[in-house]
Design an enzyme around this catalytic site. Structure first.
Site, PDB file in Angstrom:
ATOM      1  N   HIS A 119       0.854  -1.188   0.000  1.00 53.52           N
ATOM      2  CA  HIS A 119       0.000   0.000   0.000  1.00 53.52           C
ATOM      3  C   HIS A 119       0.892   1.241   0.000  1.00 53.52           C
ATOM      4  CE1 HIS A 119      -3.530   2.437   0.730  1.00 53.52           C
ATOM      5  NE2 HIS A 119      -2.886   3.055   1.708  1.00 53.52           N
ATOM      6  N   ASP A 160      -6.681  -3.256   3.500  1.00 58.20           N
ATOM      7  CA  ASP A 160      -5.472  -2.679   4.109  1.00 58.20           C
ATOM      8  C   ASP A 160      -5.417  -2.914   5.620  1.00 58.20           C
ATOM      9  OD1 ASP A 160      -4.910  -1.659   1.544  1.00 58.20           O
ATOM     10  OD2 ASP A 160      -5.957   0.208   1.977  1.00 58.20           O
TER      11      ASP A 160
END
Length: 219
Positions: A119, A160
């Site tokens: 990410h 995430d």
């Protein structure tokens, strides 16, 4: 809990990875380069794209297997995930690497702690549903953050959210635009992702709750 590959000896072959993409494939291209130069002990056995027009498919040459599985072809996320991981199983993938893959897929039990993602921010900041690509860097700049970076983490069934393997920090300059910040973060990603895959390949990751511990190099 130790996160181990199935083979136990030191002479085992390269880690077999499947790479999931949705867009330009810059992360895929970086992994291909690292493997070719000998710094990443892995073999890409399958590329799966959620998008038939993904630019990253152009890297699938010289016998690199690829498949396109579109979310709209399946009536649920569960069936979509089942199709994706079926391909990974058939190809004998030991690790699934998300590389700009923008679709949600549930992680089956046999792939728990065997799916990773990168990410472009420092989780838990600027992450979650809707935070991808330049949206992340725009949010970092709008907030006035002084640092950003990238996070490699195991994937669970929330965006995430899975345990963090490693992070790299980059400065945010006053004159940054989303493009300049993205370039700086991507440079960090190009080193962090192969490093994390290498740690997995070397059985150096141990999961204790949400904490990923990295064992010393035995070499």
């Amino acid at each position: 809990m130790a996160i181990n590959r199935t083979a136990a000896d030191e002479s085992r072959p390269p880690l077999r990875i499947a790479v999931l993409i949705s867009g330009s494939g810059t992360t895929l291209a970086n992994l291909i380069d690292k493997i070719r130069e000998g710094s990443l002990p892995a073999e890409i056995v399958q590329v799966i794209s959620s998008n038939p027009a993904a630019g990253g498919l152009k890297y699938c040459h010289d016998g690199l297997p690829s498949a396109v599985l579109e979310r709209k072809s399946f009536d649920s996320a569960e069936r979509y995930g089942h199709a994706i991981f079926d391909v990974c199983r058939q190809r004998g993938a030991e690790l699934v690497v998300m590389a700009g893959f923008l679709k949600f897929v549930p992680i089956p039990a046999d792939f728990a702690n065997r799916v990773i993602n990168i990410h472009p921010a420092l989780i838990p900041a600027f992450c979650g549903a809707g935070y991808y690509g330049h949206r992340v860097h725009e949010a970092v700049l709008d907030y006035g953050a002084k640092v950003s970076g990238c996070t490699v983490h195991f994937v669970d069934n929330e965006y995430d959210h899975g345990p963090i393997i490693l992070q790299r920090v980059v400065p945010v300059a006053d004159a940054d635009t989303p493009d300049t910040l993205a370039a700086r973060v991507f440079a960090a990603e190009c080193e962090a992702y192969p490093e994390a895959i290498g740690l997995f390949a070397a059985d150096r990751l141990t999961l204790e709750g949400r904490r990923v511990q990295i064992a010393a190099d035995r070499a």
